[in-house]
Design a protein around this motif. Structure first.
Motif, PDB file in Angstrom:
ATOM      1  N   ASN A   1       0.764  -1.064   0.206  1.00 46.26           N
ATOM      2  CA  ASN A   1      -0.062   0.059  -0.099  1.00 46.26           C
ATOM      3  C   ASN A   1       0.733   1.249  -0.022  1.00 46.26           C
ATOM      4  O   ASN A   1       0.417   2.320  -0.472  1.00 46.26           O
TER       5      ASN A   1
ATOM      6  N   ASP B   1      -7.607   2.750  -3.211  1.00 45.10           N
ATOM      7  CA  ASP B   1      -8.582   2.277  -2.193  1.00 45.10           C
ATOM      8  C   ASP B   1      -8.824   0.802  -2.370  1.00 45.10           C
ATOM      9  O   ASP B   1      -9.843   0.202  -2.642  1.00 45.10           O
TER      10      ASP B   1
ATOM     11  N   SER C   1      -8.532  -2.717  -0.162  1.00 42.54           N
ATOM     12  CA  SER C   1      -8.817  -3.244   1.360  1.00 42.54           C
ATOM     13  C   SER C   1      -7.745  -4.240   1.602  1.00 42.54           C
ATOM     14  O   SER C   1      -7.255  -5.003   0.586  1.00 42.54           O
TER      15      SER C   1
ATOM     16  N   ASP D   1      -8.145  -7.010   2.908  1.00 44.65           N
ATOM     17  CA  ASP D   1      -8.903  -8.464   2.753  1.00 44.65           C
ATOM     18  C   ASP D   1      -8.744  -8.655   1.100  1.00 44.65           C
ATOM     19  O   ASP D   1      -8.715  -9.854   0.758  1.00 44.65           O
ATOM     20  N   ASN D   2      -9.207  -7.558   0.165  1.00 46.17           N
ATOM     21  CA  ASN D   2      -8.989  -7.809  -1.078  1.00 46.17           C
ATOM     22  C   ASN D   2      -7.719  -8.183  -1.695  1.00 46.17           C
ATOM     23  O   ASN D   2      -7.404  -9.119  -2.461  1.00 46.17           O
TER      24      ASN D   2
END
Length: 95
Positions: free
Chosen positions: A18, A25, A27, A29-30
């Protein structure tokens, strides 16, 4: 059988990835799911490819701005690769 991925490992790799593209954007989890579909363990993930993997995940998930960043990052390389075949920018853009 693949080793389980600890929450701490997932968070560490997400945080690092990140940091390359903080405006996207995606996450945790993704990104974790994206990686789990492609690698058996966190140790299999090439660290030098984290930025690319994060951007690919963002593009796959249609994150706003991801495709534009992908084009900015890859188009100059595409132009150089196709320059021997045709020197016009239109040719590379078409490809």
């Amino acid at each position: 059988m693949p080793e389980p991925w600890s929450d701490a490992e997932v968070w560490a790799i997400f945080s690092k990835a990140n940091s390359y593209w903080p405006t996207l954007d995606v996450s945790p989890d993704n990104f974790s799911g994206f990686l789990r579909e492609r690698f058996n363990s966190i140790g299999d993930i090439p660290p030098e490819r984290l930025a690319d993997l994060f951007l690919a995940c963002a593009c796959l998930n249609k994150v706003s701005g991801a495709m534009e960043l992908m084009r900015e990052r890859t188009f100059p390389t595409v132009l150089r690769a196709f320059r021997p075949f045709d020197e016009s920018n239109g040719f590379a853009a078409e490809v």
